[in-house]
Design an enzyme around this catalytic site. Structure first.
Site, PDB file in Angstrom:
ATOM      1  N   ASN A   9       0.874  -1.175   0.000  1.00 46.14           N
ATOM      2  CA  ASN A   9       0.000   0.000   0.000  1.00 46.14           C
ATOM      3  C   ASN A   9       0.913   1.227   0.000  1.00 46.14           C
ATOM      4  O   ASN A   9       1.444   1.595   1.042  1.00 46.14           O
ATOM      5  CB  ASN A   9      -0.903  -0.018   1.235  1.00 46.14           C
ATOM      6  N   LYS A  11       0.083   4.212  -0.393  1.00 45.22           N
ATOM      7  CA  LYS A  11      -0.597   5.412   0.114  1.00 45.22           C
ATOM      8  C   LYS A  11      -0.346   6.582  -0.849  1.00 45.22           C
ATOM      9  O   LYS A  11      -0.293   6.363  -2.061  1.00 45.22           O
ATOM     10  CB  LYS A  11      -0.156   5.695   1.553  1.00 45.22           C
ATOM     11  N   HIS A  95      -9.622   1.167   4.684  1.00 49.82           N
ATOM     12  CA  HIS A  95      -8.363   1.419   5.400  1.00 49.82           C
ATOM     13  C   HIS A  95      -8.615   2.425   6.530  1.00 49.82           C
ATOM     14  O   HIS A  95      -9.442   3.335   6.387  1.00 49.82           O
ATOM     15  CB  HIS A  95      -7.307   1.962   4.431  1.00 49.82           C
ATOM     16  N   GLU A  97      -7.054   4.904   7.423  1.00 48.32           N
ATOM     17  CA  GLU A  97      -6.881   6.311   7.036  1.00 48.32           C
ATOM     18  C   GLU A  97      -8.110   6.829   6.298  1.00 48.32           C
ATOM     19  O   GLU A  97      -8.443   8.015   6.392  1.00 48.32           O
ATOM     20  CB  GLU A  97      -5.590   6.455   6.199  1.00 48.32           C
ATOM     21  N   GLU A 167      -5.320  -4.563  10.720  1.00 44.76           N
ATOM     22  CA  GLU A 167      -4.318  -3.523  10.937  1.00 44.76           C
ATOM     23  C   GLU A 167      -4.668  -2.741  12.209  1.00 44.76           C
ATOM     24  O   GLU A 167      -5.530  -1.849  12.173  1.00 44.76           O
ATOM     25  CB  GLU A 167      -4.290  -2.553   9.756  1.00 44.76           C
ATOM     26  N   GLY A 173       2.588   2.706  10.763  1.00 51.96           N
ATOM     27  CA  GLY A 173       3.571   3.773  10.573  1.00 51.96           C
ATOM     28  C   GLY A 173       4.269   4.214  11.840  1.00 51.96           C
ATOM     29  O   GLY A 173       4.926   5.252  11.858  1.00 51.96           O
ATOM     30  N   SER A 213       3.484  -1.707  10.584  1.00 50.32           N
ATOM     31  CA  SER A 213       4.930  -1.746  10.833  1.00 50.32           C
ATOM     32  C   SER A 213       5.549  -3.100  10.488  1.00 50.32           C
ATOM     33  O   SER A 213       6.464  -3.569  11.176  1.00 50.32           O
ATOM     34  CB  SER A 213       5.237  -1.348  12.284  1.00 50.32           C
TER      35      SER A 213
END
Ligand code: 13P
Length: 253
Positions: A9, A11, A95, A97, A167, A173, A213
């Site tokens: 991904n 992003k 996701h 985000e 996730e 991250g 991560s």
């Protein structure tokens, strides 16, 4: 035996030339690997270029999002028909985000999951708890409600081919990856919930990735878990060598 699946991904990273440089370096690194599915999910602007680069290779193309409708007055959106047309086989949906910054909720994500299937795309459906939810002891409840709400109305046949990415939001991250035992517990819970809804056979077939991560150095630890079937990788997928090392670590299982 479920086939491991590793998805990059990217992003909101990589221009056209950066995407082209990645694929040129990446494809020779993964060419000999058998037994794992590999998916690159670039931003929309690079989908065409990456589709062209991976054509004829063992690497598949995915998108990072889409809208639930096929066409119409939805300024700024991209449809499943468009993604299939450009060569996508997968699409990341829900996701964290998208949930956090763009207000996506389970009912919309569920509509997108159904639309993806209707147009021949395999959803990579993301679920996961925030740090606050984890600290309140709500990890199971959050993952249960997301997984059930977002898969409502699917057939058992569709569920069997679904990819879910667990996730934990606090692990994305941050370099603070989820302990393997905790990841296994949550992923096993998700599989058992879906077994309850779609039957044992579908639940035994659908693949569940861990994301958050993931690095070359910790991939094998996750792949050793009985219910983890691959990884959804952000930061470490931006470098060809590092994402190839992750795919390689996953091929060992
Ligand atoms: P990182 O691998 O950078 O933690 O990102 C995970 C992720 O959000 C993949 O979708």
């Amino acid at each position: 035996m479920r086939r491991p699946i590793f998805a990059a991904n990217w992003k909101m990273h990589k221009t056209l030339s950066e995407a082209a440089a990645f694929t040129q370096e990446f494809l020779p690194l993964v060419a000999p690997r058998e037994g794992v599915d590999i998916v690159l999910c670039p931003p929309f602007t690079a989908l065409g270029a990456v589709a062209w680069s991976v054509a004829g290779s063992r690497v598949a193309l995915g998108a990072q999002n889409m809208y639930r409708e096929t066409h119409g007055a939805f300024t700024g959106e991209v449809s499943p028909v468009m993604l299939a047309d450009i060569g996508c086989r997968y699409v990341i949906l829900g996701h964290s985000e998208r949930r956090q910054y763009f207000g996506e909720r389970d009912d919309l994500i569920n509509q997108k999951v159904k639309a993806a299937f209707a147009h021949g795309l395999t959803p990579i459906l993301c679920v996961g708890e925030t740090l606050a939810e984890r600290e309140e002891g709500r990890t199971e409840a959050v993952c249960r409600s997301q997984a059930l709400a977002c898969t409502e109305g699917l057939s058992a046949e569709q569920a069997a081919t679904l990819v879910i990415a667990y996730e934990p939001v606090w692990a994305i991250g941050t370099g603070r990856n989820c302990a393997a035992a905790d990841a296994q517990a949550t992923v096993a819970l998700i599989r058992s919930l879906l077994a309850g809804r779609f039957g044992e056979s579908a639940a035994a077939s659908l693949r569940i990735q861990y994301g958050g991560s993931v690095k070359p150095g910790n991939t094998a630890e996750y792949m050793a878990l009985p219910d983890v079937d691959g990884a959804l990788v952000g930061g470490a997928s931006l470098e060809a060598v590092s994402f190839a090392a992750i795919c390689q670590a996953g091929a060992v299982r």
